[in-house]
Each structure stands twice: as structure tokens, then as C-alpha cells.
Design a protein around this motif. Structure first.
Motif, PDB file in Angstrom:
ATOM      1  N   GLU A 126      47.418  33.963  44.472  1.00 48.27           N
ATOM      2  CA  GLU A 126      46.642  35.094  44.990  1.00 48.27           C
ATOM      3  C   GLU A 126      45.145  34.943  44.872  1.00 48.27           C
ATOM      4  OE1 GLU A 126      47.626  37.829  46.463  1.00 48.27           O
ATOM      5  OE2 GLU A 126      45.923  39.199  46.262  1.00 48.27           O
ATOM      6  N   THR A 127      44.672  34.271  43.788  1.00 48.09           N
ATOM      7  CA  THR A 127      43.246  34.426  43.486  1.00 48.09           C
ATOM      8  C   THR A 127      42.489  33.109  43.389  1.00 48.09           C
ATOM      9  OG1 THR A 127      41.819  35.875  42.184  1.00 48.09           O
ATOM     10  CG2 THR A 127      43.240  34.380  40.941  1.00 48.09           C
ATOM     11  N   ASP A 163      49.178  35.084  40.330  1.00 48.95           N
ATOM     12  CA  ASP A 163      47.762  35.468  40.425  1.00 48.95           C
ATOM     13  C   ASP A 163      47.098  34.928  39.159  1.00 48.95           C
ATOM     14  OD1 ASP A 163      45.931  38.445  41.222  1.00 48.95           O
ATOM     15  OD2 ASP A 163      45.346  36.801  39.928  1.00 48.95           O
ATOM     16  N   MET A 168      44.306  45.513  49.928  1.00 43.61           N
ATOM     17  CA  MET A 168      45.482  44.809  49.389  1.00 43.61           C
ATOM     18  C   MET A 168      46.568  44.716  50.447  1.00 43.61           C
ATOM     19  SD  MET A 168      44.270  43.923  46.607  1.00 43.61           S
ATOM     20  CE  MET A 168      45.681  42.902  46.267  1.00 43.61           C
ATOM     21  N   GLU A 217      49.799  49.063  44.472  1.00 38.80           N
ATOM     22  CA  GLU A 217      49.807  48.180  45.645  1.00 38.80           C
ATOM     23  C   GLU A 217      50.815  47.040  45.472  1.00 38.80           C
ATOM     24  OE1 GLU A 217      47.011  49.162  44.081  1.00 38.80           O
ATOM     25  OE2 GLU A 217      46.354  50.605  45.587  1.00 38.80           O
ATOM     26  N   THR A 218      50.853  46.454  44.278  1.00 36.96           N
ATOM     27  CA  THR A 218      51.815  45.378  44.017  1.00 36.96           C
ATOM     28  C   THR A 218      53.238  45.898  44.155  1.00 36.96           C
ATOM     29  OG1 THR A 218      50.263  44.276  42.543  1.00 36.96           O
ATOM     30  CG2 THR A 218      52.578  43.668  42.323  1.00 36.96           C
ATOM     31  N   THR A 266      50.342  47.076  39.835  1.00 33.81           N
ATOM     32  CA  THR A 266      49.614  48.248  40.344  1.00 33.81           C
ATOM     33  C   THR A 266      50.456  48.914  41.425  1.00 33.81           C
ATOM     34  OG1 THR A 266      48.650  47.003  42.165  1.00 33.81           O
ATOM     35  CG2 THR A 266      47.433  46.993  40.068  1.00 33.81           C
ATOM     36  N   LYS A 288      42.366  37.534  53.431  1.00 32.03           N
ATOM     37  CA  LYS A 288      42.393  37.860  52.003  1.00 32.03           C
ATOM     38  C   LYS A 288      40.978  37.779  51.468  1.00 32.03           C
ATOM     39  CE  LYS A 288      42.943  37.564  47.410  1.00 32.03           C
ATOM     40  NZ  LYS A 288      41.924  37.193  46.401  1.00 32.03           N
ATOM     41  N   ASP A 302      39.478  41.341  50.583  1.00 32.60           N
ATOM     42  CA  ASP A 302      39.856  41.640  49.189  1.00 32.60           C
ATOM     43  C   ASP A 302      38.718  41.248  48.242  1.00 32.60           C
ATOM     44  OD1 ASP A 302      42.822  40.893  47.295  1.00 32.60           O
ATOM     45  OD2 ASP A 302      40.791  40.548  46.600  1.00 32.60           O
ATOM     46  N   GLU A 354      41.902  50.909  38.987  1.00 31.09           N
ATOM     47  CA  GLU A 354      43.211  50.623  39.599  1.00 31.09           C
ATOM     48  C   GLU A 354      43.204  49.363  40.455  1.00 31.09           C
ATOM     49  OE1 GLU A 354      43.134  55.259  40.545  1.00 31.09           O
ATOM     50  OE2 GLU A 354      44.845  54.285  41.474  1.00 31.09           O
ATOM     51  N   HIS A 373      41.658  46.854  43.466  1.00 27.30           N
ATOM     52  CA  HIS A 373      41.148  47.106  44.806  1.00 27.30           C
ATOM     53  C   HIS A 373      41.938  48.227  45.495  1.00 27.30           C
ATOM     54  CE1 HIS A 373      39.343  43.415  43.896  1.00 27.30           C
ATOM     55  NE2 HIS A 373      39.910  42.613  44.740  1.00 27.30           N
TER      56      HIS A 373
HETATM   57  N1  NRN Z   1      45.174  46.877  43.359  1.00 31.82           N
HETATM   58  C1  NRN Z   1      45.511  45.602  43.146  1.00 31.82           C
HETATM   59  N2  NRN Z   1      46.803  45.250  43.036  1.00 31.82           N
HETATM   60  C2  NRN Z   1      44.526  44.583  43.047  1.00 31.82           C
HETATM   61  N3  NRN Z   1      43.176  44.578  43.098  1.00 31.82           N
HETATM   62  C3  NRN Z   1      42.786  43.297  42.976  1.00 31.82           C
HETATM   63  N4  NRN Z   1      43.868  42.496  42.838  1.00 31.82           N
HETATM   64  C4  NRN Z   1      44.975  43.261  42.871  1.00 31.82           C
HETATM   65  N5  NRN Z   1      46.280  42.946  42.773  1.00 31.82           N
HETATM   66  C5  NRN Z   1      47.163  43.966  42.845  1.00 31.82           C
HETATM   67  C6  NRN Z   1      43.880  41.044  42.775  1.00 31.82           C
HETATM   68  C7  NRN Z   1      43.034  40.424  43.899  1.00 31.82           C
HETATM   69  O1  NRN Z   1      43.815  40.043  44.998  1.00 31.82           O
HETATM   70  C8  NRN Z   1      43.291  40.493  41.526  1.00 31.82           C
HETATM   71  C9  NRN Z   1      43.082  39.082  41.922  1.00 31.82           C
HETATM   72  O2  NRN Z   1      42.436  38.395  40.974  1.00 31.82           O
HETATM   73  C10 NRN Z   1      42.379  39.201  43.242  1.00 31.82           C
HETATM   74  O3  NRN Z   1      42.531  38.018  43.998  1.00 31.82           O
END
Ligand code: NRN
Length: 425
Positions: free
Chosen positions: A154-155, A129, A356, A60-61, A58, A184, A188, A349, A351
Motif C-alpha cells: 500500500e505505501t 502496508d 481511500m 475504510e479498510t 479503519t 493512489k 491518497d 482516522e 485519510h
Molecule cells: N483511513 C485509512 N484507512 C488510511 N489513511 C491512510 N492510510 C489508510 N489506510 C486505511 C494509508 C495510506 O494509504 C496509510 C499508508 O501508509 C498510506 O499509504
């Protein structure tokens, strides 16, 4: 597709200019990560280290990836869901020299092929993730594990899997659970998932939420955020749960709570946020109203039982980009969003950048920590670690600073008082 073996495989390089604009938009709303990028741009603490990442591509990434590179790391990247890649962002990263293998709408085979391409850089660090990259190393490339100094996750779902793996003594390198950082999960998972899941549902359907019976399965951090935001849009929220404490919290937060068997015949919109499989299954579809909408915001697509739905349908058709209509034998039509995959990233898109910013500041600092330990010749044990409290407070302090918010500080007497057990009433 645009493909350079070993370099990148993306949908369309021509999308790079649009992707760069989206990344710039995210940068303007991720001040903590951008401050960390400036702080380490000169010293290049990650120079000489290679990072393989498997996390939703994304805008953000992309800011996280470019911050890791600005600190000196070489980065290879794949998405962590077949439906979550922003193709324009992937193109922008490819033209910048990121070894990126990601496009929107992959088969499962293509998904794992992309992960394998990132491992060709022989990473020192992994950034996951959902733990698919770590799992691929452990199951398909165990020889690589010996040269990996550590990884991050990440998750929630990924951390659970890795803790179980560590319990079994199967973990081949140390993992830092970024998800468990307060800056986080408490932002998030709650505010991010809350807003982005509603965003995904609205982009997929365009329906009015006000007055709808909105069933949220799971009242963990994510479900709580979704329930809160759905109520904000005027929906009548019903929560289903299996954990008594979580269900009790939902009741005290003012939500109706009942078993899914009962909610199934009442709900207009259903969303799963449990991390569990088979949360909505055949007997629930049997009871649903004509026109009911079903989706998931958990990491995997196992929460809504698709085989049950497919078996009950006499036909199905795509009626909107992320909406499929299933016609059942008795004439009822049920609508599945984003093929049961996480609605916030598949139909929207993910979060917003602002949350993030903190999640990825934790990712960045966790990799810095792992590299610093390695440079000092130290190695953590092969288990799952949490983020130190001081890192959480530092990220929150930075965030407040960027928002122009000032807070109080304890006086020396108050600090002394906080640990003075002799002080009575
Ligand atoms: N915009 C985003 N970019 C985004 N939205 C949620 N996530 C994202 N990663 C990159 C992750 C969250 O941090 C999906 C993961 O499952 C959750 O922990």
C-alpha cells in the motif's frame, strides 16, 4: 479484550454496533469500491482464495475487507501500526466472521503476535502496508511463501523496502506496488495525508494553526500535501529537504526552505514526512522554542529520535490523549504527539474515505489480477510490479462518474494525430 483463538482478538465486541455505523458511513463515500463489490458479487472471482492482510484497521479498510469477502475471499487481518486500530471497526469485523486480530494501543510483541495469527489461514495472497507481513513470512515462515501466489503493498515505505529486497533476489513471491498507482499516490499521499495529518494535529492539540511557523520535513507527495493544507489554515510553512529537486519544487510552490538546524529554532510545529530515520534529533530539540510541538506522519516512528528526547527530559507527562509534555533541564517544555507514530492514523482516522476509495479499488483489482493469473496457470516473476495504466484510468473514470463529472473524448483523428510523428507545425 474479547478473544476467540484462531477467530479474533479485539478490544471489545460490544463496540460492534458503533463500528457498523462507521463502516456504513465510509461505504456511503467509497462509491468506486462499492461499484466493484456489486460488479463481482455474483461471479465470486476470489472464491477459494485466502488473503492475509496487514493494514490499518479503519472504517475504510473495513470496506475493502468486506469487498474482498463479497468477491469470495476468506480474509484474516491485523493492523499495521500499534496505534492505528479503530476498536469499534475491529469489533464489527469480528462479529461478521473476519479473522481479525487488532486493537488500539499494542505493544510491539502484541503487534507481531497479531500478524502471526493471520498466517494461520495459510494465505494464498498477502495485502501489506509497510511490508511487515511480507517480512514476517520471509523471515519467520518461509515455508508459507511457496503457497503464496502474490501480494500487494500500500505505501511508499513498504514499496521501497520490497524493491530493495527484490534487488537482492530475496523476494519469494511477486508484489504489486499499489502505492505507485497514480490513482493512489497522487490522491491518497497528497490530498489524504495533507488533510489527515492536519486533522491528527488538531485533534491532539486543538491549537490555532493560523500564523504558526509550521515546519514540514520532506517534500515528497505526502509532505507536499501537508505543506499545502497547513498553508490553507494560515500557517507560515517552512520546508526542509535533502533532495535538490524536491527542495526546488517547494521554493517554487512558495514555501520557505532551509536546513532543519535553522528551522529548529524558528518552528512552532514540526512534522516529519520523509520515510527516513533521525530527521529530528537531539541537537534540534536543544534549539527548539519552549512549547514546540513535534510529530510524524511517516509510516515508522524512527523519523523523530525519541531516545534523544527521552535522554534530555527530566520528566514527561501525558497531558492530552495523544500529547506528551517533555520537561527539559533548562525548563523548556516540548510536546510530542502520538509517541512519534503516524499522527493521521494514531490521533485521527487516517485519510478520508473519498481518497481511500481509489487506493483500495487498486488493492481490490490487484488481487483480482493475481488470482486471474493463477487460475490461468500463470505466475509473475518474484519482483515488484506497478499497476497498469489502464487500471488507473478506469478507476479515475469510475470516480468521475460517481461524482457526476463528464469529460471530453478524443476523436479518431485526434487519436491518429497523437501518434503521427510526421505532423509538424
Ligand atoms: N483511513 C485509512 N484507512 C488510511 N489513511 C491512510 N492510510 C489508510 N489506510 C486505511 C494509508 C495510506 O494509504 C496509510 C499508508 O501508509 C498510506 O499509504
Amino acid at each position: 479484550m474479547d478473544y476467540q483463538p484462531g477467530q479474533y482478538k479485539v478490544r471489545n465486541l460490544a463496540l460492534a454496533e458503533q463500528g457498523r455505523k462507521e463502516i456504513a458511513w465510509a461505504e456511503s463515500r467509497m462509491p468506486v469500491l462499492m461499484a466493484l463489490r456489486e460488479r463481482y458479487r455474483e461471479s465470486q472471482p476470489l472464491r477459494g482464495y485466502r488473503i492475509a492482510g496487514c493494514l490499518h484497521v479503519t472504517k475504510e479498510t473495513a470496506v475493502l475487507i468486506e469487498t474482498l469477502r463479497a468477491a469470495g475471499a476468506e480474509v484474516a487481518w491485523s493492523g499495521c501500526n500499534p496505534l492505528s486500530t479503530n476498536d469499534a471497526v475491529a469489533a464489527a469485523l469480528a462479529v461478521e466472521g473476519v479473522k481479525i486480530f487488532a486493537w488500539h494501543g499494542q505493544t510491539v510483541e502484541e503487534f507481531y503476535w497479531c500478524i502471526e495469527q493471520t498466517l494461520h489461514i495459510a494465505p494464498h495472497l498477502t495485502l501489506d502496508d509497510g511490508a511487515d507481513l511480507i517480512f514476517t513470512v520471509h523471515s519467520r515462515y518461509p515455508e508459507l511463501a511457496d503457497s503464496i501466489i502474490g501480494g500487494t503493498e500500500e505505501t511508499t515505505t513498504g514499496v521501497k523496502r520490497l524493491r530493495a529486497m527484490a534487488e537482492d533476489g530475496k523476494l519469494r513471491y511477486p508484489i504489486i506496488a499499489v502505492n505507485d498507482a497514480e490513482t493512489k499516490w497522487d490522491f491518497d499521499n497528497v490530498y489524504g495525508t495533507g488533510q489527515s495529518s492536519i486533522d491528527g494535529i488538531l485533534r491532539a492539540t486543538g491549537i490555532l494553526l493560523a500564523g504558526k511557523r509550521f515546519v514540514v520535513a520532506g517534500y515528497g507527495h505526502c509532505g507536499r500535501g501537508v505543506a499545502m493544507r497547513a498553508r490553507g489554515m494560515g500557517a507560515q510553512v517552512i520546508v526542509t529537504e535533502v533532495r535538490p529537486t524536491a527542495a526546488l519544487k517547494a521554493v517554487l510552490d512558495g514555501f520557505q526552505v532551509m536546513p532543519m538546524d535553522e528551522a529548529a529554532s524558528i518552528g512552532d510545529v514540526f512534522i516529519t514526512a520523509t520515510g527516513m530515520k533521525d530527521v529530528i534529533v537531539g541537537r534540534h530539540f536543544e534549539r527548539m522554542k519552549d512549547g514546540a510541538i513535534i510529530c510524524n506522519t511517516g509510516h515508522y516512528d524512527c523519523e523523530v529520535n525519541l531516545p534523544d528526547l527521552e535522554a534530555m527530559a527530566v520528566s514527561k507527562r501525558q497531558i492530552r490523549p495523544h500529547t506528551e509534555e517533555y520537561l527539559l533541564r533548562d525548563g523548556r517544555r516540548l510536546y510530542l504527539l502520538a509517541k512519534g507514530r503516524l499522527i493521521n492514523l494514531a490521533a485521527a482516522e487516517g485519510h478520508p474515505s473519498e481518497v481511500m476509495d481509489m487506493s483500495f479499488a487498486n488493492q481490490f483489482l490487484a488481487h483480482l489480477h493475481l488470482v486471474e493469473l493463477h487460475r490461468q496457470g500463470k505466475r509473475l516473476e518474484n519482483r515488484v510490479y506497478t499497476i497498469p495504466e489502464e487500471q488507473d484510468q478506469e478507476i479515475a473514470r469510475l470516480k468521475l462518474e460517481t461524482m457526476g463529472i463528464r469529460i471530453d473524448t478524443l476523436t479518431p483523428e485526434q487519436v491518429a494525430y497523437s501518434t503521427d510523428y510526421s505532423a509538424g507545425t
